[in-house]
Design a protein around this motif. Structure first.
Motif, PDB file in Angstrom:
ATOM      1  N   SER A 132       0.859  -1.195   0.000  1.00 31.06           N
ATOM      2  CA  SER A 132       0.000   0.000   0.000  1.00 31.06           C
ATOM      3  C   SER A 132       0.887   1.234   0.000  1.00 31.06           C
ATOM      4  CB  SER A 132      -0.928   0.034   1.224  1.00 31.06           C
ATOM      5  OG  SER A 132      -0.273   0.605   2.335  1.00 31.06           O
ATOM      6  N   SER A 133       0.336   2.348  -0.434  1.00 29.06           N
ATOM      7  CA  SER A 133       1.147   3.564  -0.479  1.00 29.06           C
ATOM      8  C   SER A 133       1.513   4.021   0.937  1.00 29.06           C
ATOM      9  CB  SER A 133       0.413   4.672  -1.237  1.00 29.06           C
ATOM     10  OG  SER A 133      -0.842   4.891  -0.665  1.00 29.06           O
ATOM     11  N   HIS A 134       0.606   3.818   1.883  1.00 31.18           N
ATOM     12  CA  HIS A 134       0.917   4.176   3.277  1.00 31.18           C
ATOM     13  C   HIS A 134       2.110   3.360   3.778  1.00 31.18           C
ATOM     14  CE1 HIS A 134      -2.719   6.547   3.964  1.00 31.18           C
ATOM     15  NE2 HIS A 134      -3.369   5.649   3.263  1.00 31.18           N
ATOM     16  N   LEU A 135       2.061   2.059   3.475  1.00 29.68           N
ATOM     17  CA  LEU A 135       3.124   1.171   3.938  1.00 29.68           C
ATOM     18  C   LEU A 135       4.451   1.529   3.260  1.00 29.68           C
ATOM     19  CD1 LEU A 135       3.825  -1.236   5.680  1.00 29.68           C
ATOM     20  CD2 LEU A 135       3.086  -2.749   3.824  1.00 29.68           C
TER      21      LEU A 135
END
Lengths: 764, 179, 290
Positions: A132-135
Motif C-alpha cells: 500500500s502507499s501508506h506502507l
C-alpha cells in the motif's frame, strides 16, 4: 474578449484563405471524457496485483552518502523490494537531445537515484515498493541512510566563486576558448557576437546598463509525476506515465536501463499539465527496477512536496544587460552577461536564454555571454519558452528605460527597432517573415491602449517576447473508416487540446468535418516516432504530419474513384472534399463508403521532421494598481497580443495565451522557491508556493495576429510558449509608472515592492 | 482493522471497508474506482479532489473515509444525468474551459455548488467562490466565462437545479475583505 | 499516513473518557483541515483520532440578541456565515470565517478547531479576542471557562490539559453602536496564511462620532494571537477619525514581536499591523454606524 487581426500589410501571397474547419471552434474530441471524470490519467490506473513505491530523499542540500541500509525496511511485512543507484546500470557519458533541451545520461541516472553524493534537498537516494502507499511511505522511513553533510552553494554568483563548494569534482567548463585546468561549478560558457560593440556603444547617445535577478520557479502543473511500471518475465518493460513525450521517455529508459527501445513500451496516459517539466524521467526508471525486483506492477506517484523539491523547476538567474541608442531612437548596440542556475547537474536553459536576450530587436552590434552554473538545487528543466522569460525581463526593462530617457513612446521605440524579415539575430539566424511589428501595431490599435488609465498608484506597462517554436519529428497514421470518418493515430500526447487542432488540419485538407476525425493518442508500439509535446511544435509539426497523411489519403481516394468510375486518376479533380470525374461527383464520405466495398483499405501516413524555428512574437499590455501601504500589486487590465501564424482553433489559441500570461503574472508577482540558510525549500506546497488563483486576476484579453508561417500549408506558427515571456517585464514597467520605482528582481512580491517604495520615500 | 462504512454516492447506496487513515479521496479512487476526483496536492490546497459531502463542497483529501458514515456524497461522475451533460459540463466544452483537464472535475463540482447557492453570481463572486480550485493551464478566463454561460442556460435557471434537497438556497454572498 | 484508530462518540462524557484513556496519543478531529494534514505530514502523531462532530453540544449554533452567540466547537465556518443574523451581529468573525481557506475548507473547518490548532496566524482567533469570547472546556475533572485571549500559550500550544476538550465558545451579545472587522494581509487574494492580521471591535457613542470602547487583536505577529491592550485602551474617548485610527495602528505595533520568515520580514509585518489596524478600525466604525 478576443480579437483576431489580420495584418495591414498582408501581401498578395498572404491573402487570407477561406477555410471550412480551420478557424472554427469545434468541441474537443476528448472533451466529454474530461468533463465527466472518465478520462484516464496515470494515477487512475489500477492494474491487477499492483503495488506502490515511495522514495527516500536526502534531507541535506549537499552530502556525501556514506551508507544505505535497506534491511530493516525489507523485513517489514508487505514490503516487496527496495532499490538504490546500485540497481541501475553504470551510466554512460552520452548526450542526447530530448526536444526541449539536451541530457547527459550519466547526469540523468545520478539525478534519478543519487550516486556518491546527494546534491540537493529532496534528491532521491533509495526507493521501496510495498502493498500500500501508506506502507511504502512508512517503509521508506526505515531505510537508513548515513550522510556526511557538506557545505552547500545556493546562488549562481556564489557558486561561480573560486572558493565555492564544488558539486562535481570532474566538472571542467565547456567553453569556446581554452578549457580551464581546474574544476568549477561553471559547466559551460557560451558566447554570441555580432558586429563590434565598442563601435556600437560609441555611436549611442544614451547607454543604460542594469542588473537583474530572478528566483527559481516551478511549472506548477496540478498533476504530480506518476507512473506505473510492469517489467514482465519475458524481459519486456511497459510503463504507463504522465509525460509530454512517450518516445523520449522510451529513449531515456533505454539508455538508463541499457536495454533496446524495442523491449520498452510507453503508454502515455492523459497528462495533467507539464509546461516543460514532464519530459525528463524521474520515477519511471525506479518504478521499473522495483517492478523487475518484485515481479508486480509498481505505481509511484510523487507527493506535492516531492514535485517541488525534486523535479525540475526553471532556474533562478543573474543578468546584466546593457543597451545603447541614438537620440532618434535607434538601438546601436547590446551587451548581455547571463548566469543561469542549472541545478545540481549541468545543462540548464542558458542556451536558449542567451539566444533570446536580444531576439526582439534589430541590433547592429551585440555580444552575449552565458554561463551554465551548477549549485545545490534540483536539476532545472524547461518551463514554457525556457530561458526567454528571464532575459525578456532584463531586456524589456532596459528598453523601457531607454524609451523613457529618450522621451519616445515605448511602443514607437520598439517599432523603431523591431526584428522583422531579414533581421539577423545575435546568435546567427536571419528571420523569415515574422509578426512582431504587426503585434505592436495591434496593441497600438487596441481599445486598451487607447483608453487612458487614470487614478492614483496606477501604471501601464508594455513588453515584447520571443520564442523560437521548433519543428522536430512527428508521425501519424490515418485510417479511412467504412462510414467515411477517419481515425487519426498520433504520438503527440495531448496536453491542451492538440487532438483537435491536429484533427482539424486533417479535416480541412480532406474536406470533412472535425467531428468526422477520430483522433487517438497511442503508445510507442502503435505509431511512428514522435518528439515531445513541447517547443510549441505539436499543432505545427504533428499538424503538418496530419496534412501529409490527408494528402496521402486523397491520392488513394482518387485512385479508388478512378477504379469505380473507370477513368484515369488524372481525370479526377478534388475540391472542398468533393471528388469529380467522368461526369460523376461524390463527397469524401460517399466515396469512402463505396471505396470500402471495392478496393483495398485506405491508410494515410504522415511523417515529418521540419527544421528550424517558426518564430513566435508576443506583446503584452498591462495596467496595475499598487497599494503603497502594503506593496501589493493588483492587475487591473491585461491584453496579450500574439502572432499565431494561423489560429487553427482560436479558443485553444486564446487559452494558451491566457494560461501562459497568467503563469507569467505568477512569476512576476509571487512565485519563488524560498530557501533557508540550510538550502531547504520552505514553501514546497501549493499553499506557500503561490500560483495565481482565479480571485487574483481579471479576464485576460487576447488579440490574435495572423502573419502566416511560410513553412506551413495553413500558416501555423505554434502558440504555446511565448505567452509567458512578456508578463514580468510588462508588469515591472507598469509598476514603475505606478510607483516611480524600477524593479529589477523577481518576484515583485508585496514585501519587495513595499521595501522599495519605502526606500524611495526615505531616500534610501 | 478496517471499518465498515455505509454511504450514498451519486444517488446509490454504497458500502465499503476502510482503514481510519484512508482519506475519502483515496477510498473513492482506489476502492470504489470513482477516479474522477483527482489528487493534486493531498493537503487541501488545490481543490482537484472536490466532492460534495452532505450538500457542501469539500476537499476529499481532507476527509477521513470513516467520517463518511451515513453521508451523502456526490462526485463528478454524478453530474451528468441520464446521458445528458449538465449545463456546466456543456459550457466548459463549448467555451474551451479546460486544457489538460486534471482540475476540471474539481472545478465542475465546485461551480455546481456555487450556482446552486447563488444562481446568478457576479464575475467577482465566481472568482471568490472558485478560489479554492487551482488551474495552471487556462488562466481561469474561460472557466469563469463557462460558469457565467452556464448560469444563463434555461436548465440552470430551472428550480430543479437550484433547489436540490439538502442544499442551502441563499442567494447572496458578501465578498470577503482580504487585502 | 501512520495507522491510528478512530472513534466518533456521541456523548461528551464518552469523548472525555476516550481522550483521557488514550493520553498523549489522542487527537481530536473536528473539521480535520489541520489535523489530517499534520498527521499525513508527520507533524503530529496519533494512536486514536476522536471525531467530535457527532456530539450534540459541539455542533450547537445558537444566537439570540440578548444572550449572544453559543458556538459549538466543531461548527463549521460555513454555518457561521450562512446565518445572516450571526454574520450581521459578528461581522469581524464573519470576515474571518469567509477567508479561511477556500469554500471547500470552510465547509469543514471550525472556529473551535482554529482555536485549538493555536496557530499564531489563525484568522478566527483575533476576532474572538476582540469580542471577549469565552472558551468552555470540559475534562476529566469537570468544566471550566477560559477567556480566548488566554487560551493560546505558544505556537501550536494552548491551555488544554490531557483529557480536556473544547466544547464551545460564547460571544457576548452585541449592543447597538458596536461594530467589528477583521482583515489580514496575504500576497494572493485567497488561499494563503496571514502575513499579519488585525481584528477590531468598537463601541461608538450614540452619534457615531466618538469611540467609547475598543478592542484590537492581532495575528501572525507574535507566538500567539495577541490582544493589543495599550492601543485598545487609548482609543476610549477618541473621535472616530482617520488620524486616530492611524495613531492606534502605531500603538498596536508595540505588541507585535514578529519573526522573519518566508511570509515576510519582521519589519514588514510590524508595518502591516499599523496599516491593518487603521483599516479595520475604519471598517468597524463604519459598521457600528449602520
Amino acid at each position: 474578449m478576443s480579437t483576431e487581426v489580420a495584418p495591414d500589410n498582408t501581401s498578395d501571397t498572404e491573402q487570407p484563405a477561406t477555410y471550412k474547419v480551420i478557424g472554427t471552434r469545434p468541441i474537443r474530441h476528448d472533451g466529454a471524457d474530461k468533463v465527466t471524470g472518465k478520462a484516464v490519467y496515470t494515477d487512475d490506473l489500477h492494474l491487477p496485483n499492483m503495488v506502490f513505491g515511495a522514495f527516500v530523499r536526502s534531507p541535506h542540500a549537499h552530502a556525501r552518502i556514506v551508507s544505505i541500509d535497506t534491511s530493516e525496511a525489507e523485513k517489514m511485512p508487505g514490503v516487496l523490494a527496495t532499490c538504490t543507484s546500485a540497481d541501475l546500470p553504470d551510466p554512460w557519458d552520452k548526450v542526447d537531445n530530448l526536444g526541449e533541451g539536451c541530457v547527459n545520461y550519466a547526469h540523468l541516472s545520478g539525478n534519478v537515484l543519487a550516486r556518491k553524493k546527494a546534491l540537493y534537498k529532496g534528491h532521491a537516494v533509495a526507493a521501496v515498493a510495498a502493498t500500500s502507499s501508506h506502507l511504502a511511505q512508512e517503509a521508506a522511513r526505515h531505510i537508513k541512510v548515513e550522510y556526511e553533510p557538506l557545505p552547500a552553494t545556493m546562488s549562481v554568483l556564489d557558486a561561480m566563486q573560486d572558493d565555492a563548494p564544488l558539486l562535481h569534482d570532474d566538472l571542467i567548463t565547456h567553453t569556446l576558448g581554452d578549457e580551464p585546468a581546474r574544476p568549477s561549478n561553471i559547466s559551460s560558457h557560451i558566447q554570441f557576437k555580432k558586429g563590434d560593440i565598442d563601435e556600437g556603444f560609441a555611436a549611442a547617445d544614451v547607454v543604460i546598463e542594469r542588473e537583474f535577478k530572478t528566483a527559481t520557479v516551478h511549472q506548477g502543473y496540478i498533476e504530480p509525476h506518476v507512473s506505473v511500471a510492469l517489467w514482465n518475465e519475458d524481459g519486456r518493460l511497459k510503463i504507463w506515465t504522465a509525460t509530454q513525450g512517450s518516445f523520449v521517455v522510451r529513449q531515456q529508459m533505454s539508455e538508463l536501463l541499457k536495454m533496446p527501445v524495442s523491449q520498452i513500451t510507453i503508454v502515455p496516459c492523459e497528462i495533467g499539465g507539464g509546461f516543460g517539466g514532464k519530459i525528463s524521467v524521474y520515477e519511471q526508471p525506479v518504478a521499473a527496477v522495483l517492478s523487475r525486483k518484485c515481479g508486480r506492477p509498481v505505481k509511484i506517484m510523487m507527493r506535492r512536496d516531492e514535485v517541488f523539491e525534486a523535479t525540475g523547476p526553471t532556474p533562478g538567474s543573474f543578468m546584466r544587460v546593457k543597451l545603447g541608442a541614438t537620440k532618434d531612437g535607434k538601438l546601436t548596440a547590446g551587451k548581455a552577461w547571463l548566469a543561469f542556475d542549472a541545478g545540481a547537474f549541468p545543462g540548464g536553459v542558458i542556451g536558449p536564454g542567451a539566444m533570446c536576450v536580444f531576439s526582439c530587436y534589430d541590433l547592429p552590434h551585440a555580444t552575449v555571454d552565458g554561463f551554465d552554473v551548477v549549485l545545490n538545487k534540483p536539476k532545472t528543466q524547461a518551463y514554457r519558452a525556457p530561458g526567454s522569460t528571464h532575459v525578456a525581463f532584463a531586456t524589456e526593462c532596459v528598453i523601457d528605460e531607454l524609451a523613457e530617457q529618450l522621451e519616445i513612446d515605448p511602443i514607437e521605440f520598439r517599432l523603431n527597432n523591431a526584428a522583422q524579415e531579414g533581421t539577423r539575430r545575435v546568435d546567427g539566424p536571419v528571420y523569415p517573415r515574422v509578426g512582431l511589428v504587426e503585434c505592436l501595431q495591434a496593441i497600438q490599435k487596441s481599445d486598451h491602449w487607447k483608453s487612458p488609465l487614470t487614478g492614483p498608484n496606477r501604471g501601464r506597462g508594455v513588453a515584447c517576447g520571443f520564442w523560437f517554436n521548433c519543428g522536430l519529428k512527428s508521425s501519424v497514421a490515418a485510417n479511412v473508416n467504412a462510414d467515411g470518418t477517419v481515425t487519426l493515430v498520433e504520438g503527440s500526447t495531448d496536453i491542451g487540446g492538440t487532438r483537435t487542432s491536429i484533427a482539424m488540419q486533417l479535416a480541412e485538407t480532406l474536406g470533412i468535418t472535425a467531428e468526422d476525425v477520430i483522433p487517438q493518442v497511442v503508445d510507442t508500439d502503435s505509431v511512428g516516432f514522435t518528439d515531445v509535446t513541447g517547443g510549441s511544435r505539436t499543432t505545427f509539426a504533428t499538424g503538418l504530419a496530419a496534412y501529409e497523411a490527408a494528402l496521402d489519403i486523397q491520392r488513394q481516394m482518387v485512385e479508388q474513384a478512378a477504379q469505380i468510375w473507370e477513368c484515369s486518376p488524372d481525370d479526377i479533380t478534388v475540391a472542398n472534399g468533393v471528388y469529380q470525374g467522368n461526369g460523376r461527383s461524390l463527397s469524401f464520405k460517399e466515396l469512402a463508403v463505396q471505396a470500402d466495398k471495392v478496393g483495398k483499405p485506405i491508410v494515410g501516413r504522415g511523417a515529418v521532421d521540419p527544421q528550424g524555428s517558426t518564430n513566435a512574437f508576443a506583446v503584452n499590455l498591462v495596467d496595475v494598481e499598487v497599494d503603497p501601504e502594503t506593496g501589493k500589486v493588483t492587475i487591473l487590465r491585461y491584453t496579450a497580443c500574439q502572432d499565431a501564424g494561423k489560429a487553427i482553433h482560436p479558443s485553444y489559441v486564446e487559452g494558451q495565451i491566457q494560461g501562459g500570461s497568467v503563469q507569467g503574472i505568477g512569476w512576476a508577482l509571487n512565485e519563488e522557491y524560498f530557501y533557508d540558510d540550510q538550502g531547504h525549500m520552505r514553501n514546497a506546497s501549493f499553499l506557500d508556493y503561490r500560483i495565481p488563483t482565479c480571485y487574483d486576476l481579471p479576464m485576460i484579453d487576447t488579440i490574435i495576429v495572423e502573419v502566416p508561417n511560410p513553412d506551413h500549408p495553413y500558416g501555423v506558427r505554434g502558440v504555446g510558449e511565448v505567452p509567458i515571456v512578456p508578463p514580468p517585464p510588462a508588469i515591472a514597467n507598469a509598476i514603475y509608472r505606478a510607483t516611480g520605482v524600477r524593479f529589477r528582481e523577481l518576484p515583485m512580491s508585496p514585501p519587495t515592492v513595499w521595501n522599495a517604495i519605502k526606500g524611495q520615500n526615505t531616500g534610501e | 482493522m478496517k471499518t465498515h462504512v455505509t454511504t450514498t454516492i451519486n444517488g446509490g447506496s454504497v458500502e465499503f471497508l476502510c482503514q481510519p487513515r484512508q482519506s475519502l479521496l483515496e477510498v473513492l479512487r482506489d476502492e470504489l474506482s470513482l477516479t474522477g476526483c483527482k489528487e493534486g496536492c493531498n493537503n487541501g490546497n488545490c481543490g482537484a479532489c472536490t466532492v460534495m459531502l452532505d450538500g457542501l463542497p469539500v476537499n476529499s483529501c481532507l476527509v477521513l473515509a470513516v467520517e463518511a458514515e451515513g453521508a451523502v456524497i456526490e462526485t463528478v461522475e454524478g453530474i451528468a444525468e441520464q446521458g445528458h451533460l449538465h449545463p456546466l459540463q456543456q459550457c466548459f466544452l463549448e467555451g474551451a474551459a479546460l486544457q489538460c483537464g486534471i482540475c476540471t472535475p474539481g472545478f465542475l463540482v465546485a461551480a455546481k455548488a456555487l450556482l446552486e447557492k447563488n444562481p446568478q453570481p457576479s464575475e467577482q463572486e465566481i472568482r471568490f467562490g472558485l478560489a479554492g480550485n487551482l488551474c495552471r493551464c487556462t488562466g481561469y478566463d474561460k472557466i469563469v466565462r463557462a460558469v457565467q454561460a452556464a448560469a444563463q442556460t434555461p436548465e440552470a435557471q430551472s428550480p430543479g437545479l437550484s433547489k436540490r434537497p439538502g442544499l442551502l438556497s441563499r442567494t447572496t454572498q458578501t465578498e470577503a475583505k482580504s487585502l | 499516513m501512520i495507522e491510528f484508530e478512530y472513534a466518533a462518540p456521541t456523548q461528551l462524557d464518552d469523548a472525555i473518557k476516550q481522550l483521557t484513556a488514550a493520553g498523549d496519543g489522542a487527537r481530536v478531529l473536528a473539521g480535520g483541515t489541520d489535523i489530517i494534514v499534520q498527521l499525513r505530514e508527520g507533524l503530529r502523531s496519533a494512536d486514536l483520532v476522536i471525531d467530535v462532530k457527532k456530539i450534540p453540544e459541539l455542533t450547537q449554533l445558537e444566537f439570540c440578541g440578548e444572550q449572544g452567540l453559543h458556538l459549538g466547537a466543531s461548527v463549521s465556518c460555513r454555518r457561521i456565515y450562512d446565518d445572516e443574523n450571526i454574520a450581521a451581529a459578528y461581522p469581524g468573525l464573519a470576515d474571518a470565517v469567509r477567508i479561511i481557506g477556500g469554500w471547500q475548507i470552510q465547509s469543514r473547518a471550525s472556529v473551535g478547531g482554529n482555536l485549538c490548532n493555536s496557530s499564531p496566524a489563525a484568522d478566527a482567533i483575533p476576532p474572538l479576542i476582540t469580542y471577549s469570547a469565552q472558551a468552555h472546556i470540559a475534562g476529566p475533572t469537570g468544566r471550566h471557562v477560559v477567556p480566548v485571549e488566554e487560551f493560546c500559550t505558544g505556537p501550536g500550544r494552548n491551555v488544554l490539559q490531557q483529557g480536556e476538550l473544547l466544547v464551545a465558545l460564547t460571544l457576548p451579545p452585541q449592543p447597538s453602536g458596536s461594530g467589528s472587522a477583521y482583515q489580514r494581509f496575504i500576497p494572493r487574494n485567497e488561499m494563503d496564511i496571514a502575513v499579519a492580521g488585525a481584528a477590531v471591535w468598537v463601541q461608538l457613542d450614540k452619534r457615531g462620532e466618538r469611540i467609547e470602547r475598543a478592542r484590537i487583536a492581532l495575528s501572525a505577529v507574535a507566538p500567539t494571537p495577541v490582544f493589543a491592550a495599550e492601543a485598545s485602551e487609548w482609543l476610549s474617548g477618541q473621535p472616530a477619525s482617520e488620524e486616530v485610527f492611524a495613531k492606534a495602528g502605531e500603538l498596536a505595533k508595540r505588541v507585535a514581536t514578529p519573526i522573519d520568515d518566508m511570509r515576510g520580514t519582521a519589519e514588514y509585518r510590524t508595518h502591516l499591523v499599523g496599516v491593518l489596524t487603521k483599516r479595520t478600525l475604519a471598517t468597524a466604525c463604519e459598521r457600528a454606524r449602520t
